[in-house]
Write an enzyme that holds these catalytic residues in place. Sequence first.
Site, short mmCIF file in Angstrom:
data_model
loop_
_atom_site.label_atom_id
_atom_site.label_comp_id
_atom_site.label_asym_id
_atom_site.label_seq_id
_atom_site.Cartn_x
_atom_site.Cartn_y
_atom_site.Cartn_z
CG ASN A 280 -6.32 0.42 -2.30
OD1 ASN A 280 -6.75 0.20 -1.19
ND2 ASN A 280 -5.24 1.15 -2.48
CB CYS B 40 -5.24 -2.72 3.66
SG CYS B 40 -5.59 -2.33 1.93
N GLY B 41 -8.78 -3.17 3.84
CA GLY B 41 -9.87 -4.02 3.37
C GLY B 41 -9.69 -4.49 1.95
CG ASN B 42 -9.95 -1.89 -1.36
OD1 ASN B 42 -11.08 -2.36 -1.42
ND2 ASN B 42 -9.72 -0.59 -1.41
CG ASN C 196 -7.13 6.42 6.41
OD1 ASN C 196 -6.23 6.38 5.59
ND2 ASN C 196 -7.14 5.63 7.49
NE ARG D 74 -2.74 6.38 9.35
CZ ARG D 74 -2.91 5.73 10.51
NH1 ARG D 74 -2.79 6.39 11.65
NH2 ARG D 74 -3.22 4.46 10.54
CB CYS E 24 -9.39 3.57 1.40
SG CYS E 24 -8.97 3.12 3.11
N GLY E 25 -10.52 0.24 1.37
CA GLY E 25 -11.54 -0.70 1.82
C GLY E 25 -12.14 -0.36 3.17
CB THR E 26 -10.74 0.38 6.53
OG1 THR E 26 -9.73 1.31 6.14
CG2 THR E 26 -10.14 -0.99 6.77
#
Length: 317
Positions: A13, A69-71, A195, A213, A221-223
């Site tokens: 990502n 954004c987790g990543n 998402n 999204r 996508c981290g989350t």
Amino acid sequence: MKITLEKVHGSMNTFYMIDSDERDDYGDLALQLCEIDQGVDGLLVILPSKSADAKMRVFNRDGSEASMCGNGLRCVARHVCEKLGIEQAVIETMKADLTVRREETLMDGIETYSVQISPVLFDLKALPMEYGNQSTLIQQVIPEISQDIQFSAVAVPNPHLIGIVPKDIQKSPEHQKKWAKKFNGENDYFTDGVNVSYVTKLEEGIFVRTFERGVGFTNACGTAMTASALISCMSGLVPYGEVAVYNPGGMVKCTVDRNGDDIKLLLTGNATRLSEHEFNWSKDKAESGFTASRNLDEQRRYEKFIKEISVVVEQFA
């Protein structure tokens, strides 16, 4: 104006990242960078914070701002910890101040960080989502989409719609693409978009593919991976605790701890630096462009990691 950027990724990502001061036109910068470089998903902005060690803002490919954004947070965590010479930090995000820390490497030479994912909200108003008179949607069929797929909706704090699907649907993403594009256009369910992730059980954990999204299909996508791990635990697909989450960009570990209504989520994975850049930033995009670039050697190590897990990921390619 000349600015310094890093190109970074968490689970492929990929983002440009800038350490700067607060201003109101970072969405425009994200649009310019993503038009020049089609291989990135957006822009990470690191800013001073009054409540934490630093503040993170995230801008998607289309210039819109994401809650989290987790990543990207893992990449910001590495930058802040190395800059301050610390192993653990607190990063301010749009909805919460989150703890991040350096962890034991996933593989030799791969910088690895864990990040707290919070808050966890099941109330449909938090996404927001409209679905009849319901206040939550957990492990439920949405007949308009499918008579077989069970969906759950959760905000962490980005909004996610998660479906648990068999391998044949996972391998062919057309079904997911159709509904994800609908829900991120004009529709009666999600006024702000959502998402959409499809999850499939593996012997080793779960595989997750996400239509993000403001981005579209993304390597990871981290989350979404963390929310998918949570829903997988709640549905009995995998046990609570540490879940190996595979995705088109690699693999992360998501830890899901639950005690009644108290849910704690942790996302652990790589924070890889790809390159460093000097960029001439102008409001006139015709005058904007890279003036100098330097590639780094970290991606070679990450590709070795990808090769080791490829037998899992490639079955859904």
